[in-house]
Design an enzyme around this catalytic site. Structure first.
Site, PDB file in Angstrom:
ATOM      1  CB  CYS A 224      -0.963  -0.012   1.178  1.00  0.00           C
ATOM      2  SG  CYS A 224      -2.114  -1.405   1.098  1.00  0.00           S
TER       3      CYS A 224
ATOM      4  CG  HIS B  80      -1.032   4.524   5.449  1.00  0.00           C
ATOM      5  ND1 HIS B  80      -1.099   4.448   4.072  1.00  0.00           N
ATOM      6  CD2 HIS B  80      -1.234   3.251   5.904  1.00  0.00           C
ATOM      7  CE1 HIS B  80      -1.314   3.200   3.699  1.00  0.00           C
ATOM      8  NE2 HIS B  80      -1.408   2.454   4.800  1.00  0.00           N
TER       9      HIS B  80
ATOM     10  CD  GLU C 255      -0.280   7.411   9.650  1.00  0.00           C
ATOM     11  OE1 GLU C 255       0.071   8.221   8.771  1.00  0.00           O
ATOM     12  OE2 GLU C 255      -1.244   6.619   9.496  1.00  0.00           O
TER      13      GLU C 255
ATOM     14  CE  LYS D  75      -5.254   4.666   2.953  1.00  0.00           C
ATOM     15  NZ  LYS D  75      -4.256   5.746   3.041  1.00  0.00           N
TER      16      LYS D  75
ATOM     17  CG  HIS E  76      -6.340   1.148   2.128  1.00  0.00           C
ATOM     18  ND1 HIS E  76      -5.464   1.729   1.232  1.00  0.00           N
ATOM     19  CD2 HIS E  76      -5.549   0.468   3.012  1.00  0.00           C
ATOM     20  CE1 HIS E  76      -4.229   1.420   1.550  1.00  0.00           C
ATOM     21  NE2 HIS E  76      -4.248   0.662   2.629  1.00  0.00           N
TER      22      HIS E  76
ATOM     23  CG  PHE F  12       0.139  -6.196   4.135  1.00  0.00           C
ATOM     24  CD1 PHE F  12      -0.343  -5.431   5.182  1.00  0.00           C
ATOM     25  CD2 PHE F  12      -0.675  -7.195   3.623  1.00  0.00           C
ATOM     26  CE1 PHE F  12      -1.599  -5.644   5.705  1.00  0.00           C
ATOM     27  CE2 PHE F  12      -1.941  -7.420   4.145  1.00  0.00           C
ATOM     28  CZ  PHE F  12      -2.414  -6.643   5.185  1.00  0.00           C
TER      29      PHE F  12
END
Length: 417
Positions: free
Chosen positions: A166, A306, A317, A336, A341, A401
């Site tokens: 991502c 993010h 985060e 988001k 996402h 990931f």
């Protein structure tokens, strides 16, 4: 701030977006600023563990891609083509007139043409080998969106695919900046595209516990940094930026939307699908981007996070942001809450939104943010309505990931030497 020799700073001269918030940069910006989520029930996911998503609305390959056979492309390539063409138009460039040998394409994707792959596997299993399309490989190979962009736009310079889950779109933009800085190209199209709203991907993410289960209220499902968050909403889309050296943009009198003055990249190297809880290496990527922008943390005016809405991800985060900036950190937002996402496209889409934020000195709100969770309360999350703000340095954050972290630093076009 001084991170580049005079005139060599990478400049953003064009952006193109295809997102659940709309087809086109302006339509996407308006929807994100409205704070109205796009998540909805998805008939294509009916019967699966999670049946909601954020799909791109009204996207017609015949209109937005054109040509005689737009169906030959996987949807992630269709999105990339539409976004790239908009970005090139926005930059005032004409592919028929540029020196294609000096044009690079760097495009990220988490999965490539996964819908094509799933469909052709189904055909092989149910109807035999003769039912498999001869266009299967160019449809699903992850590099093919970048390859098709090169063909479509007559780009003969370096053409690369980045795969950092991502963070892929953000990694692509940073890689393109490096190519420009090295002299390997004069123009770079950089971004990301993904179309992972498929039965296999939706089921896999649900089985991993990553998706929101708020099926009865889809609009409230994506809740970045909120205490009631329970996972992300799967989305698709694409974002592409046109980068040029500032001196080259000035030479052709091209308007500059923002300057890419720094970027950072690190890896947690701890867990396969979970972030390091203390955010240590995300903080390091933030520090790299700020330092390369010629700044210090207290000069950062905004962070486009993010912010996926997963319980662990947002905590990690928030920990990184609080550790770097303290309790008086810059205002933070996550798109988001509106878009869901978009996977490998997220870093590029959010980079484009950060560019617009810097250009318009307005921070969009984080949809569905109501109640801060202990551990994230130190983060100043913009919510409710857009927030006007003087912004001289903004960061766009992506993670993925595998522990990938990428941070991009943007400044207004008049801020860097």
């Amino acid at each position: 701030m001084r991170a580049h020799p005079h005139g060599r700073t990478p400049a953003v001269t064009g952006i193109g977006l295809v997102t659940p918030a709309g087809v086109g940069a302006e339509e996407t910006w308006r929807r994100v600023c409205s704070g109205r989520p796009t998540a909805a029930e998805d008939p294509g996911l009916a019967g699966l563990p999670v049946g909601i998503s954020c799909r791109v609305p009204g996207f017609d390959p015949r209109t937005h891609v054109g040509g005689t056979r737009p169906w030959q492309y996987d949807r992630f390539t269709q999105f990339a083509l539409a976004a790239a063409r908009e970005a090139v138009r926005d930059a005032g460039l004409e592919p028929r007139e540029w020196d294609g040998a000096r044009v690079a394409v760097v495009l990220g994707s988490a999965a490539g043409g996964v819908a094509t792959y799933e469909e052709q596997c189904r055909r092989l299993a149910t109807s035999g080998h003769q039912a498999v399309s001869p266009l299967t490989l160019p449809g699903f190979l992850p590099n093919m969106a970048a390859g098709h962009l090169a063909i479509d736009l007559d780009a003969h310079g370096p053409v690369l695919h980045t795969a950092t889950a991502c963070a892929s779109g953000g990694t692509a933009v940073a890689t393109a900046a490096t190519l420009l800085e090295s002299g390997a190209c004069d123009i770079a199209l950089a971004g990301g595209s993904d179309a992972m709203i498929t039965p296999l991907c939706a089921t896999a993410f649900a089985r991993a516990g990553a998706l929101s289960r708020r099926a009865g209220d889809p609009a409230a499902a994506s809740r970045p940094f909120d205490a009631d968050r329970d996972g992300f909403v799967l989305a698709d889309g694409a974002g592409v930026l046109v980068l040029e050296r500032r001196e080259d943009a000035a030479a052709r009198h091209a308007p500059v939307r923002a300057l890419l003055t720094g970027h950072g990249a690190t890896t947690d190297a701890r867990y396969a699908v979970a972030p390091r809880p203390d955010g240590r290496w995300l903080r390091a990527a933030l520090e790299q981007a700020v330092e390369r922008a010629g700044a210090v943390p207290r000069e950062v005016d905004h962070v486009n996070a993010h912010g996926t809405g997963t319980p662990r991800g947002d905590l990690a985060e928030a920990a990184a942001l609080a550790d770097l900036f303290g309790t008086e950190g810059p205002p933070v937002t996550s798109a988001k809450g509106v878009t869901g996402h978009t996977m490998g496209a997220a870093g590029a889409i959010e980079a484009a939104l950060t560019v617009l934020t810097v250009q318009r000195q307005t921070i969009p709100p984080t949809a569905n943010y109501r109640t801060p969770q202990p551990g994230t309360a130190a983060v100043d999350v913009v919510a409710g309505a857009p927030r006007p703000r003087r912004i001289e340095l903004a960061l766009s954050v992506s993670s993925g990931f595998g522990g990938h972290n990428t941070v991009l630093a943007f400044t207004p076009s008049a801020s860097a030497p």
